[in-house]
Motif scaffolding. Sequence first.
Motif, PDB file in Angstrom:
ATOM      1  N   PHE A  32      -3.932  -0.136   0.381  1.00 31.21           N
ATOM      2  CA  PHE A  32      -3.826   1.553   0.781  1.00 31.21           C
ATOM      3  C   PHE A  32      -2.499   2.151   1.328  1.00 31.21           C
ATOM      4  O   PHE A  32      -2.402   2.807   1.034  1.00 31.21           O
ATOM      5  CB  PHE A  32      -5.144   1.376   1.816  1.00 31.21           C
ATOM      6  CG  PHE A  32      -6.773   1.462   0.962  1.00 31.21           C
ATOM      7  CD1 PHE A  32      -6.445   2.385  -0.191  1.00 31.21           C
ATOM      8  CD2 PHE A  32      -7.865   0.968   1.353  1.00 31.21           C
ATOM      9  CE1 PHE A  32      -7.912   2.384  -0.889  1.00 31.21           C
ATOM     10  CE2 PHE A  32      -8.689   0.129   0.447  1.00 31.21           C
ATOM     11  CZ  PHE A  32      -9.466   1.571  -0.455  1.00 31.21           C
ATOM     12  N   ASP A  33      -2.741   0.892   2.448  1.00 31.26           N
ATOM     13  CA  ASP A  33      -1.366   1.318   2.927  1.00 31.26           C
ATOM     14  C   ASP A  33      -0.213   0.929   2.017  1.00 31.26           C
ATOM     15  O   ASP A  33       1.142   2.135   2.396  1.00 31.26           O
ATOM     16  CB  ASP A  33      -1.015   0.266   3.874  1.00 31.26           C
ATOM     17  CG  ASP A  33      -1.692  -0.426   5.278  1.00 31.26           C
ATOM     18  OD1 ASP A  33      -2.412   1.579   5.680  1.00 31.26           O
ATOM     19  OD2 ASP A  33      -2.009  -0.908   5.536  1.00 31.26           O
ATOM     20  N   ASN A  92      -9.266  10.045   5.678  1.00 37.24           N
ATOM     21  CA  ASN A  92      -9.891   9.410   6.230  1.00 37.24           C
ATOM     22  C   ASN A  92      -8.464   7.968   5.520  1.00 37.24           C
ATOM     23  O   ASN A  92      -7.841   8.447   4.221  1.00 37.24           O
ATOM     24  CB  ASN A  92     -10.277   8.068   6.448  1.00 37.24           C
ATOM     25  CG  ASN A  92     -10.994   7.939   4.691  1.00 37.24           C
ATOM     26  OD1 ASN A  92     -10.667   8.033   3.994  1.00 37.24           O
ATOM     27  ND2 ASN A  92     -12.958   7.819   4.721  1.00 37.24           N
ATOM     28  N   ARG A  93      -8.097   6.670   5.631  1.00 41.75           N
ATOM     29  CA  ARG A  93      -6.999   6.321   5.148  1.00 41.75           C
ATOM     30  C   ARG A  93      -7.210   6.139   3.791  1.00 41.75           C
ATOM     31  O   ARG A  93      -6.179   5.841   2.497  1.00 41.75           O
ATOM     32  CB  ARG A  93      -6.847   4.659   5.680  1.00 41.75           C
ATOM     33  CG  ARG A  93      -5.646   4.175   4.835  1.00 41.75           C
ATOM     34  CD  ARG A  93      -5.126   2.930   5.721  1.00 41.75           C
ATOM     35  NE  ARG A  93      -6.767   1.802   5.648  1.00 41.75           N
ATOM     36  CZ  ARG A  93      -6.011   0.288   6.686  1.00 41.75           C
ATOM     37  NH1 ARG A  93      -4.897  -0.159   6.670  1.00 41.75           N
ATOM     38  NH2 ARG A  93      -6.995   0.096   6.322  1.00 41.75           N
ATOM     39  N   PRO A  94      -8.578   5.214   2.846  1.00 43.00           N
ATOM     40  CA  PRO A  94      -8.648   5.387   1.936  1.00 43.00           C
ATOM     41  C   PRO A  94      -8.819   6.257   1.443  1.00 43.00           C
ATOM     42  O   PRO A  94      -8.217   6.482  -0.036  1.00 43.00           O
ATOM     43  CB  PRO A  94     -10.566   4.666   1.752  1.00 43.00           C
ATOM     44  CG  PRO A  94     -10.514   3.483   3.009  1.00 43.00           C
ATOM     45  CD  PRO A  94     -10.073   4.540   4.127  1.00 43.00           C
ATOM     46  N   GLN A  95      -9.065   6.898   1.474  1.00 42.42           N
ATOM     47  CA  GLN A  95      -9.598   8.881   1.238  1.00 42.42           C
ATOM     48  C   GLN A  95      -7.694   9.061   0.558  1.00 42.42           C
ATOM     49  O   GLN A  95      -7.700   9.686  -0.353  1.00 42.42           O
ATOM     50  CB  GLN A  95     -10.202   9.458   2.061  1.00 42.42           C
ATOM     51  CG  GLN A  95     -11.753   9.497   1.327  1.00 42.42           C
ATOM     52  CD  GLN A  95     -12.199  10.812   2.640  1.00 42.42           C
ATOM     53  OE1 GLN A  95     -11.133  11.063   3.521  1.00 42.42           O
ATOM     54  NE2 GLN A  95     -13.485  10.448   2.205  1.00 42.42           N
ATOM     55  N   TYR A  96      -6.731   8.457   1.628  1.00 37.61           N
ATOM     56  CA  TYR A  96      -5.579   9.743   1.097  1.00 37.61           C
ATOM     57  C   TYR A  96      -4.828   8.862   0.532  1.00 37.61           C
ATOM     58  O   TYR A  96      -3.957   9.099  -0.151  1.00 37.61           O
ATOM     59  CB  TYR A  96      -4.501   9.693   2.802  1.00 37.61           C
ATOM     60  CG  TYR A  96      -3.565  10.532   2.735  1.00 37.61           C
ATOM     61  CD1 TYR A  96      -3.660  11.560   2.568  1.00 37.61           C
ATOM     62  CD2 TYR A  96      -2.686  10.289   2.811  1.00 37.61           C
ATOM     63  CE1 TYR A  96      -3.072  12.519   2.919  1.00 37.61           C
ATOM     64  CE2 TYR A  96      -1.918  10.268   2.663  1.00 37.61           C
ATOM     65  CZ  TYR A  96      -2.076  12.177   2.794  1.00 37.61           C
ATOM     66  OH  TYR A  96      -0.541  12.647   2.752  1.00 37.61           O
ATOM     67  N   ALA A  97      -5.266   7.278   0.016  1.00 41.83           N
ATOM     68  CA  ALA A  97      -4.467   6.623  -1.319  1.00 41.83           C
ATOM     69  C   ALA A  97      -4.888   7.431  -1.937  1.00 41.83           C
ATOM     70  O   ALA A  97      -4.428   7.229  -3.631  1.00 41.83           O
ATOM     71  CB  ALA A  97      -5.246   5.850  -0.940  1.00 41.83           C
ATOM     72  N   ALA A  98      -5.786   8.181  -2.433  1.00 38.29           N
ATOM     73  CA  ALA A  98      -5.995   8.791  -3.682  1.00 38.29           C
ATOM     74  C   ALA A  98      -5.105  10.373  -3.398  1.00 38.29           C
ATOM     75  O   ALA A  98      -4.671  11.070  -4.520  1.00 38.29           O
ATOM     76  CB  ALA A  98      -7.420   8.658  -3.998  1.00 38.29           C
ATOM     77  N   TRP A  99      -5.773  11.004  -2.859  1.00 41.46           N
ATOM     78  CA  TRP A  99      -5.163  12.661  -2.276  1.00 41.46           C
ATOM     79  C   TRP A  99      -3.849  12.490  -1.610  1.00 41.46           C
ATOM     80  O   TRP A  99      -3.308  13.367  -1.867  1.00 41.46           O
ATOM     81  CB  TRP A  99      -6.548  12.743  -0.839  1.00 41.46           C
ATOM     82  CG  TRP A  99      -6.120  14.307  -0.912  1.00 41.46           C
ATOM     83  CD1 TRP A  99      -5.674  15.033  -0.029  1.00 41.46           C
ATOM     84  CD2 TRP A  99      -6.952  15.550  -1.287  1.00 41.46           C
ATOM     85  NE1 TRP A  99      -5.672  16.647  -0.070  1.00 41.46           N
ATOM     86  CE2 TRP A  99      -6.879  16.662  -0.898  1.00 41.46           C
ATOM     87  CE3 TRP A  99      -8.220  14.913  -2.324  1.00 41.46           C
ATOM     88  CZ2 TRP A  99      -7.676  17.509  -1.288  1.00 41.46           C
ATOM     89  CZ3 TRP A  99      -8.928  15.924  -2.931  1.00 41.46           C
ATOM     90  CH2 TRP A  99      -8.913  17.366  -2.383  1.00 41.46           C
TER      91      TRP A  99
END
Length: 265
Positions: A32-33, A92-99
């Motif tokens: 994710f990071d 949030n962090r997991p969402q932003y890995a796609a967004w």
Amino acid sequence: MRDRIAVTIEDGVADIRLDRPDKMNALDHAMFDALIEAAALVRDTTGVRAAVLSGEGRAFCAGLDFGSFAAMQSGGDRSLSDLVTRTHGIANRPQYAAWCWRELPIPVICAVHGVAYGGGLQVALGADLRFATADAKLSIMEIKWGLVPDVAGTQLLRHLCRDDVVRDLTYTGRVVTGAEGLALGLVTRIEADPRAAALAAARDVAAKNPAAIRAAKRLLNAATVVGPAEGLMMESVEQQAILGSPNQVEAIAANMEKRAPRFVD
């Protein structure tokens, strides 16, 4: 990005590769990071005009690495449990890995082979385009584990597929092929070699007026959330800013002179 993602940049194209083939590029904290860091690197690198997102090894991404998260939680790390806190703007962090791919100002093409399951498919959905093999396997798989899609999937899917199709895929978690995904709206093109085709398409995009390409992505992103009046005004504002600009004049000159354009970022 350490040992999770490799990025190379050449001729205005960023080649971003999930590089955890032993785990089929499964998503753990580090992945994710790394996805978010890769997007930031591309965003902040001058001269990048398009990007390709792909996976090394047998698959694009097998989804969440449940073993990794279970080990972390058994050791007292409950960081995955706090999903409500917004760590990256609206996400949030997991969402932003796609967004993050949707927010990137340049077009992103995702090349899918093997499997794209759960969060892995949702990362692919964040790209502007998805090229896949006919036999790729795609699934919004969270229901299998008693969960809902939460890597931005509900917000990305609703603009790609019919409402009933989104519900079918979400409620059942069924696996569809790349060929069926094309018919449903999940996939843009079927390609025998999605990464090669994506790189070729990215090079083609990178050869266009970068100001117009970025403006087009802003307009198309906004078109899914703003009303007609605001969208039409945005279209006019973007076009007025481009008309007569050096890159637009160069586009005309290159076409008239039948030569490759020389754009400036």
